[in-house]
Motif scaffolding. Sequence first.
Motif, mmCIF file in Angstrom:
data_model
loop_
_atom_site.group_PDB
_atom_site.id
_atom_site.type_symbol
_atom_site.label_atom_id
_atom_site.label_comp_id
_atom_site.label_asym_id
_atom_site.label_seq_id
_atom_site.Cartn_x
_atom_site.Cartn_y
_atom_site.Cartn_z
ATOM 1 N N VAL A 86 -105.156 14.822 -89.436
ATOM 2 C CA VAL A 86 -104.134 14.792 -90.594
ATOM 3 C C VAL A 86 -104.900 13.907 -91.570
ATOM 4 O O VAL A 86 -104.973 12.534 -91.258
ATOM 5 N N TYR A 87 -105.305 14.036 -93.013
ATOM 6 C CA TYR A 87 -106.179 13.070 -93.795
ATOM 7 C C TYR A 87 -105.650 13.240 -95.091
ATOM 8 O O TYR A 87 -105.055 14.111 -95.390
ATOM 9 N N GLU A 88 -105.906 12.221 -95.839
ATOM 10 C CA GLU A 88 -105.452 12.200 -97.328
ATOM 11 C C GLU A 88 -106.664 12.826 -98.041
ATOM 12 O O GLU A 88 -107.852 12.543 -97.821
ATOM 13 N N SER A 89 -106.472 13.782 -98.968
ATOM 14 C CA SER A 89 -107.553 14.132 -100.112
ATOM 15 C C SER A 89 -107.257 13.739 -101.286
ATOM 16 O O SER A 89 -106.083 14.262 -101.785
ATOM 17 N N MET A 123 -95.810 16.746 -85.693
ATOM 18 C CA MET A 123 -95.618 18.139 -85.990
ATOM 19 C C MET A 123 -96.944 18.637 -86.808
ATOM 20 O O MET A 123 -97.475 19.781 -86.655
ATOM 21 N N GLN A 124 -97.442 17.877 -87.616
ATOM 22 C CA GLN A 124 -98.731 18.189 -88.615
ATOM 23 C C GLN A 124 -99.694 18.395 -87.514
ATOM 24 O O GLN A 124 -100.728 19.276 -87.758
ATOM 25 N N LEU A 125 -99.989 17.521 -86.675
ATOM 26 C CA LEU A 125 -101.196 17.568 -85.554
ATOM 27 C C LEU A 125 -101.076 18.804 -84.834
ATOM 28 O O LEU A 125 -101.925 19.497 -84.772
ATOM 29 N N SER A 160 -103.392 10.470 -89.161
ATOM 30 C CA SER A 160 -103.053 10.749 -87.847
ATOM 31 C C SER A 160 -104.151 11.568 -87.106
ATOM 32 O O SER A 160 -104.960 12.420 -87.940
ATOM 33 N N ALA A 161 -104.327 11.297 -85.891
ATOM 34 C CA ALA A 161 -105.373 12.044 -85.429
ATOM 35 C C ALA A 161 -105.159 12.034 -83.869
ATOM 36 O O ALA A 161 -104.446 11.160 -83.193
#
Length: 454
Positions: free
Chosen positions: A236-239, A440-442, A254-255
């Motif tokens: 999960v990363y910021e764009s 949850m996002q991962l 997060s990863a």
Amino acid sequence: MKLTHHNNRLPTLARSTSNSLLSSLTSHPRRVMAGIGVLLLGTGVTAFGIAPLAPDASLLPVQQVVEEIQSQPFAPHEGASLDAWSLFRSDTLRRDDTPQSLLQRLGVSDAAAAAMLRSDSNAHQLFAGRAGKLVTVEANSRQELIRLTARWLPDDGRVFQRLVIERQGGSFSSRVESGELNVQSRLASGVIRSSLFAATDEAGLPDSVAVQLAEMFSGDIDFRRDLREGDRFSVVYESLEADGEALRAGRVLSAEFINNGREHEAVWFEEPGLQGAYYGFDGQSSRKSYLASPLEFSRVSSGYGMRFHPISGKQKAHLGVDYAAPTGTPVRTIADGVVTFAGWQRGYGNTIEVRHRDNQTTLFGHLSRIDVRAGQKVAQGEFIGAVGSTGLSTGPHLHFEFRDNGVHQDPLAIARRSENIPVSPAARARFDAVAQSMRMQLDAAATVQQASAE
Ligand SMILES: [Zn+2]
């Protein structure tokens, strides 16, 4: 069908061209339909086959299969107005671009527009500074420029710049505006088949995300030696987006990385009043006193191996780790400290020595460049010089030593000793909420990958 062999950099170029084509298609799907015959000119369907995992898989040639599409000249039906449609195209600005070469690549043949780009002070901002800015043009059927838009981030930035050049009758107007960046979080996942960068390319991830992945797990996984075919990751990363267009990736939030069957996870968390750090889902920070490598993981350095010197104590002259890397690759200090030596040493050539806490020291040899002086304080991760081949060296590499009270140690073993700092009780509830959302996002990212693989 043509079969060509390349080193693994060319397919990336080929793909980025078709990606920008795709993005220009998707952002203006309707208006571009009439121009599609023109757009497909010179492009092809590409597929990549990579040799099975081998010790230096990233150095192996990549097989590129190119199937050429025969393009038909665009023929508007009888009576159709040539001005009824316009062509949209996007590409990134290259280092050596001139107004002429940029327009040409974007399919614009317009002497007046080229002259305007050469003389206009707003347009100068586009060509000044860094390459890589995304430029979009709208052109008419006579390949004349209707509108050019470019967006980029100044160095200091949370605000982006937008250049707009528009045809107005017989002349052009130009303006540069500022716009607020929109920070979005994005999900992605991938499977390692040959190298980390091959996998992140396949997942459509920018290089900076690959580098952050390698750095955040570097204490547990040596990405130069430990990767296995079938290793998996979710991220999960910021764009950072401008007008809906991703300008650059921000922080990895997060990863999860599954290496050789072992699961590694991290989540970014900022405790009020403290520097942010990566934590495990259990709330233990994985902050390391020493970075695992004096070279930042990068597309270039990832393809190079490491060589260990025997730490026997007898061969006093040459103990440590050699990192093969091109001359000029930045070298960083692996922990806070003070430079105790910066200059020439017999055999080592240009050399830097740094003293850290507890009488632990590091040494960097054969440098092409030294960017610090004796007595200077340095912070973990700070760039202090560059890889070279000075002194008794057979080729460009970094010679790196770690000593504990004068005794040589394996730097990787040192880096794996981490001090675990837990989230404070006061911040625990907020951390748990962040961690749960990231979990949850991962999981969602992993599902997307499985669905697309079926
Ligand atoms: Zn060496």
